[in-house]
Motif scaffolding. Structure first.
Motif, short mmCIF file in Angstrom:
data_model
loop_
_atom_site.label_atom_id
_atom_site.label_comp_id
_atom_site.label_asym_id
_atom_site.label_seq_id
_atom_site.Cartn_x
_atom_site.Cartn_y
_atom_site.Cartn_z
N GLY A 132 0.61 -1.36 -0.12
CA GLY A 132 0.02 0.07 0.05
C GLY A 132 0.61 1.19 -0.16
N VAL A 136 0.25 5.76 -1.24
CA VAL A 136 0.50 6.85 -0.45
C VAL A 136 1.82 7.73 -0.91
CG1 VAL A 136 0.95 7.54 2.05
CG2 VAL A 136 -0.56 5.62 1.57
N SER A 139 0.48 9.61 -3.66
CA SER A 139 -0.52 10.96 -3.26
C SER A 139 -0.04 11.93 -2.21
CB SER A 139 -1.73 9.85 -2.46
OG SER A 139 -1.57 9.52 -1.41
N ARG A 150 -7.13 10.63 -2.47
CA ARG A 150 -6.85 10.16 -1.05
C ARG A 150 -6.89 8.84 -1.02
NH1 ARG A 150 -5.35 14.37 -1.12
NH2 ARG A 150 -3.56 13.14 -0.74
N LEU A 151 -7.30 7.88 -2.03
CA LEU A 151 -7.37 6.77 -1.94
C LEU A 151 -6.38 5.87 -2.48
CD1 LEU A 151 -11.37 6.11 -1.75
CD2 LEU A 151 -9.57 5.49 -0.12
N GLY A 153 -3.11 4.84 -1.63
CA GLY A 153 -2.90 3.75 -1.34
C GLY A 153 -3.76 2.49 -0.88
N ALA A 154 -4.99 2.99 -0.55
CA ALA A 154 -6.30 1.93 -0.28
C ALA A 154 -6.51 1.01 -1.63
CB ALA A 154 -7.40 2.52 0.12
N LEU A 155 -6.22 1.78 -2.72
CA LEU A 155 -6.51 1.10 -4.09
C LEU A 155 -5.24 0.26 -4.43
CD1 LEU A 155 -7.97 0.94 -6.83
CD2 LEU A 155 -6.71 2.77 -7.65
N LEU A 157 -3.34 -1.05 -2.25
CA LEU A 157 -3.31 -2.38 -1.15
C LEU A 157 -4.23 -3.46 -1.84
CD1 LEU A 157 -2.41 -2.09 2.23
CD2 LEU A 157 -4.43 -3.52 1.49
N ASP B 231 -4.08 9.14 4.34
CA ASP B 231 -3.97 8.43 3.28
C ASP B 231 -3.75 7.09 3.73
OD1 ASP B 231 -4.52 10.68 1.55
OD2 ASP B 231 -2.71 10.37 0.50
N SER B 235 -5.43 3.33 3.88
CA SER B 235 -4.85 2.08 3.19
C SER B 235 -5.14 1.17 4.31
CB SER B 235 -3.42 2.51 3.19
OG SER B 235 -3.14 3.60 2.04
N SER B 238 -8.28 -0.44 3.93
CA SER B 238 -8.44 -1.30 2.96
C SER B 238 -7.88 -2.63 3.32
CB SER B 238 -7.75 -0.56 1.87
OG SER B 238 -7.63 -1.47 0.53
#
Lengths: 274, 258
Positions: A132, A136, A139, A150-151, A153-155, A157, B231, B235, B238
């Motif tokens: 992840g 980040v 971003s 903002r997402l 890192g989440a994406l 991951l 952020d 993460s 997620s």
């Protein structure tokens, strides 16, 4: 007026392989700790896959530096708020975990297996991190689109999870290890990850709005919608539901997920650096 | 820390002679570059690894007090931000703040990861292929440590670039804005002088005759690292979701473990 860093294909590969390494390792750790003895094949494939991948990641990362011989300067310094700094540390530490876990995956001793499971619970955190943090990192730059998301890192991951699981599934399929229930479980786990990825991607695009244009329209648009959203996420998700019964479809699904994961890193990294 | 030093670039005094640009090149021994056609008199088009001072030539229709086209000149440079994105991004510690408040890159430490290039809100930091390191204005670090002002300020024939203590320069700049407003330059304004403003204030700040956007400057530049916590938490969210998914998939039903 802003300046692109000139991170190109070696960084795309690094992000992609780092995601798989992290995803494969934490999947292995979860299978090892929460699954049955029969899931050990999944765990072993995951550990053994993450080791060479993280080694390649290290090489890619060092080779891309302007002065590779000064790689150690990143390790001599530590900034806990800086993704580039902790990232360099994490690749090294995670590499150590993948090595120990890989070696211990061959043990037949119960106490060593128990040790391996405990070690992997800690290593798993670094696996998540590796999958992840690259998002980040992007971003938290001044670049448009990257810095607006903002997402990211989440994406990355979620994509790391789905590609890591897909890579493990594909190796099990190709090596004939797809007969047991481990195959079914990794298919189900990959399905969860894909669903999370689809949802995160949807929110990611909605939050970005017009700032997502570098990937959603223009030169990279067809690749994004066709290669990632269509062929790399929706299609493999549909195929995955049949993968339990028709194993070849599960394998095709896994291959498509890997392709989608690569396209994601490619369009994100390359689109604004033209 | 010593008293903060600054450069104040008063664009209303700039005549576009580029003495600053040449002095910078000569003192810092910056090499030749292939020029780029910009459609006007500006050369070069952007900051590069060999151009630390750059006179921008801006043609702004209607920006003169009488409504005519204004021929705006601005000698641009690294802003030496009080909250510097490049400095926060640097993983090696090569980028550091001097005792005078300026931001400098230690060329013997930089390993060329280029995160600073992507983290500069002004597109200043540039990568040099020959040395493999990041380059930008040093605020003539060698000169200011030997009692000399930066080469660009020294060479400026109109005092458009002034060097001195930051507090004194800000006071001077505020007076100058009032004078210009009295002369009819209604958009005269300071850019980066306010240490309570964006990026904690710029140690190389400017007096502009039009809105920042006219000079291709961001109105409200932000620190790139301001979202790192949000952020990261997203993460982690997620990670929890995919992790729970995998646990559900692998758990031993009804046996409570292995």
């Amino acid at each position: 007026m802003l300046k692109a860093p000139g991170w190109e294909m070696s960084i795309v590969w690094y992000f992609f392989l780092g995601g798989i390494a992290g995803g494969a390792y934490f999947t292995a750790a979860i299978a090892d700790n929460f699954g049955s003895l029969r899931d050990r094949s999944v765990a072993r494939v995951g550990y053994l896959l993450s080791l060479p991948l993280v080694a390649i990641c290290g090489v890619l990362l060092i080779a891309d530096l302007g002065v590779p011989a000064r790689f150690m300067n990143m390790i001599l310094h530590f900034k806990f708020w800086d993704p580039m700094s902790i990232g360099a540390w994490a690749v090294g530490v995670f590499g150590g975990f993948t090595f120990v876990s890989s070696v211990l995956s061959f043990t037949s001793s119960d106490s060593l297996a128990s040790l391996r499971r405990k070690i992997s619970l800690v290593g798993m955190l670094f696996g998540f991190f590796l999958a992840g943090y690259t998002g980040v990192l992007l971003s938290n730059s001044a670049m448009p689109f990257w810095g607006d998301s903002r997402l990211m890192g989440a994406l990355f991951l979620a994509s790391g999870a789905s590609t890591g699981m897909a890579a493990v599934a594909l190796i099990m399929f190709l090596s004939g290890g797809s007969a047991g229930e481990g195959w079914h479980k990794i298919e189900v786990a990959d399905r969860f990850s894909m669903i999370v990825e689809v949802i995160v991607l949807g929110v990611f695009l909605a939050l970005l709005g017009s700032a997502a244009r570098p990937i959603t329209s223009g030169h990279f648009g067809p690749l994004f919608w066709g290669g990632l959203v269509g062929a790399g996420l929706i299609l493999p998700l549909v195929l995955n539901f049949f993968g339990g019964r028709v194993r070849a479809l599960g394998a095709v699904s896994a291959a498509l997920v890997l392709m989608g994961g690569f396209i994601l890193r490619y369009v994100v990294v390359m689109s604004i650096q033209g | 820390m010593a008293r903060t030093l600054a450069m104040f670039t008063d664009t209303s005094l700039c005549i576009g002679c580029r003495a600053c640009q040449v002095a910078c090149k000569q003192w810092n021994e910056l090499g030749l570059e292939v020029p780029e056609w910009t459609g006007g008199y500006q050369n070069h088009a952007h900051f590069t690894d060999k151009t630390y001072r750059l006179v921008r030539f801006v043609e702004a229709p209607g920006a003169k007090p009488n409504g005519d086209l204004a021929w705006l000149l601005m000698s641009d440079v690294c802003k030496h931000c009080a909250q510097a994105g490049c400095l926060d991004a640097c993983p090696t510690g090569a980028i550091y703040r001097t005792e005078f408040g300026t931001v400098n890159i230690n060329q013997d430490v930089c390993n060329g990861c280029r995160y600073c290039v992507a983290s500069c809100p002004f597109g200043v930091v540039s990568f040099n292929e020959q040395t493999g390191t990041a380059k930008k204005c040093t605020f003539c670090n060698d000169r200011i440590h030997n009692g000399l002002g930066p080469a660009c300020a020294k060479a400026c024939p109109t005092d458009s670039i002034q060097f001195g203590f930051r507090d004194e320069l800000v006071a001077k700049a505020n007076k100058r804005v009032e004078t210009l407003k009295g002369m009819g330059f209604k958009d005269a304004q300071l850019y980066g002088a306010d240490s309570g403003g964006f990026l904690g204030g710029l140690n190389a700040f400017f007096l502009l005759l039009a809105k920042p956007a006219t000079y291709n400057l961001p109105d409200n530049p932000k620190l790139p690292q301001r979202n790192v916590v949000v952020d990261s938490l997203l993460s982690i969210g997620s990670a929890v979701l995919v992790g729970l998914g995998a646990m559900l998939a692998f758990r031993e039903r009804g046996k409570g473990g292995r």
